[in-house]
Design an enzyme around this catalytic site. Structure first.
Site, PDB file in Angstrom:
ATOM      1  N   HIS A 193     -12.177  56.955 -26.419  1.00 29.85           N
ATOM      2  CA  HIS A 193     -11.220  57.205 -27.495  1.00 29.85           C
ATOM      3  C   HIS A 193     -10.864  55.937 -28.246  1.00 29.85           C
ATOM      4  O   HIS A 193     -11.242  54.823 -27.858  1.00 29.85           O
ATOM      5  CB  HIS A 193      -9.951  57.876 -26.945  1.00 29.85           C
ATOM      6  N   CYS A 244      -9.435  55.523 -19.040  1.00 32.92           N
ATOM      7  CA  CYS A 244     -10.387  55.918 -20.068  1.00 32.92           C
ATOM      8  C   CYS A 244     -11.049  54.685 -20.673  1.00 32.92           C
ATOM      9  O   CYS A 244     -10.749  53.557 -20.294  1.00 32.92           O
ATOM     10  CB  CYS A 244      -9.685  56.736 -21.146  1.00 32.92           C
TER      11      CYS A 244
END
Length: 316
Positions: A275, A291
């Site tokens: 992301h 992440c």
């Protein structure tokens, strides 16, 4: 002049000298290493690497780890000795000796100045009350569009109003990379994400932030499940982490200044993804909550190169 305290001592520091467009365009490699600090040569190098699909992160003109890691990526793709140092072969392969400008003039449009968010609160519960976590300044919006550090964009355009109709200098970053990525390597030790096509050719190479020891990134082999543009963010303290002491679940609105930026590439391990970020300048020094965090522009480019089933291999 400005004053700063270091270890209890009051020191006076001179402000950095702003680079001019001419200094950047006329910069060339003379056989020596990149100058320390900020230089026109580093600006030119960063833009040429960006055009080649080997992201230096933000274009800011400073010699540093993100640009060095990008040089290593370019050398690997070109089959050159991998040392992260600028030399004549790298400069030639990047097109550094070509007369093509690396900057261009841009006219600020009415769309550029419209739809800004008034401010972004720090507290997660206050963020959840907004309709959008959008750009708060025109200069911020344009810096992201042209892959630049916002302070560098302002320094390159001293006195610019950034109002509709204003003429400014920006990085000429070229067109997004095209093709189909079939495999991505998340190289944790290098803090780079490297994407390959079906023939094993490197397509793109990006700097990333990965998880810390307490919130590590995944291990092994995953795959892309889906891609979401302009995603909302599900704050789930029971599943992930607690922020600002808030223990109830929240939905944060979309926007480039949201926790996952402008793009979410969902992975086959629940709650993990690739992301964007709201702080691209600090990407290479930052850690994530597990992440893999990219600049908004890099992950947006990657989102158009992958599809469900694309392999994502986490390498130590």
């Amino acid at each position: 002049m400005r004053s700063i305290f270091i270890c209890g001592l009051l020191l006076t520091a001179s402000p950095a000298l702003a680079l001019t467009p001419e200094e950047i365009e006329t910069a060339t490699f003379d056989g020596l290493d990149l100058p320390d600090g900020q230089s026109g040569l580093s600006v030119k190098l960063q833009i040429l690497l960006d055009r080649a699909g080997i992201s230096p992160g933000v274009v800011d003109g400073y010699k540093g780890g993100m640009s060095e890691s990008a040089l290593r990526g370019f050398e690997e793709r070109q089959g050159l000795p991998v040392d992260g140092l600028l030399d004549a072969d790298v400069w030639t392969d990047l097109g550094g000796n070509e007369p093509t400008p690396v900057l261009m003039s841009y006219t600020v449009s009415a769309e550029d100045v419209a739809g800004l968010t008034d401010s972004i609160p720090d507290h997660v519960a206050e963020k959840a009350k907004l309709a959008e976590l959008g750009y708060v300044r025109v200069s911020e919006r344009l810096a992201e569009r042209f892959h630049m550090d916002e302070d560098f964009l302002k320094a390159l355009n001293p006195g610019a109003s950034f109002e509709s109709g204003a003429q400014i200098w920006v990085a000429d970053i070229g067109e997004p990379m095209a093709g189909e990525v079939t495999r991505i390597e998340i190289r944790k030790s290098e803090r780079r994400a490297v994407a390959f096509d079906a023939q094993g050719r490197m397509v793109v190479n990006y700097p990333v932030a990965i998880g810390s020891a307490s919130t590590p990134s995944p291990e092994g082999n995953l795959e892309v499940v889906t891609v979401a543009m302009d995603p909302t963010y599900s704050y789930l303290p029971d599943t992930n982490f607690v922020a600002d002491g808030v223990t109830e679940a929240l939905i944060l609105p979309p926007g480039p200044n949201g926790p996952v930026g402008s793009v979410w590439i969902d992975l086959s391990k629940p709650t993990y993804g690739l992301h964007g970020t709201d702080t691209p300048a600090s990407l290479f020094q930052a850690v994530s909550h597990g992440c893999v965090r990219f600049t908004n522009w890099d992950v947006k480019e990657l989102a158009h190169l992958v599809k469900p089933g694309t392999a994502v291999d986490f390498l130590e």
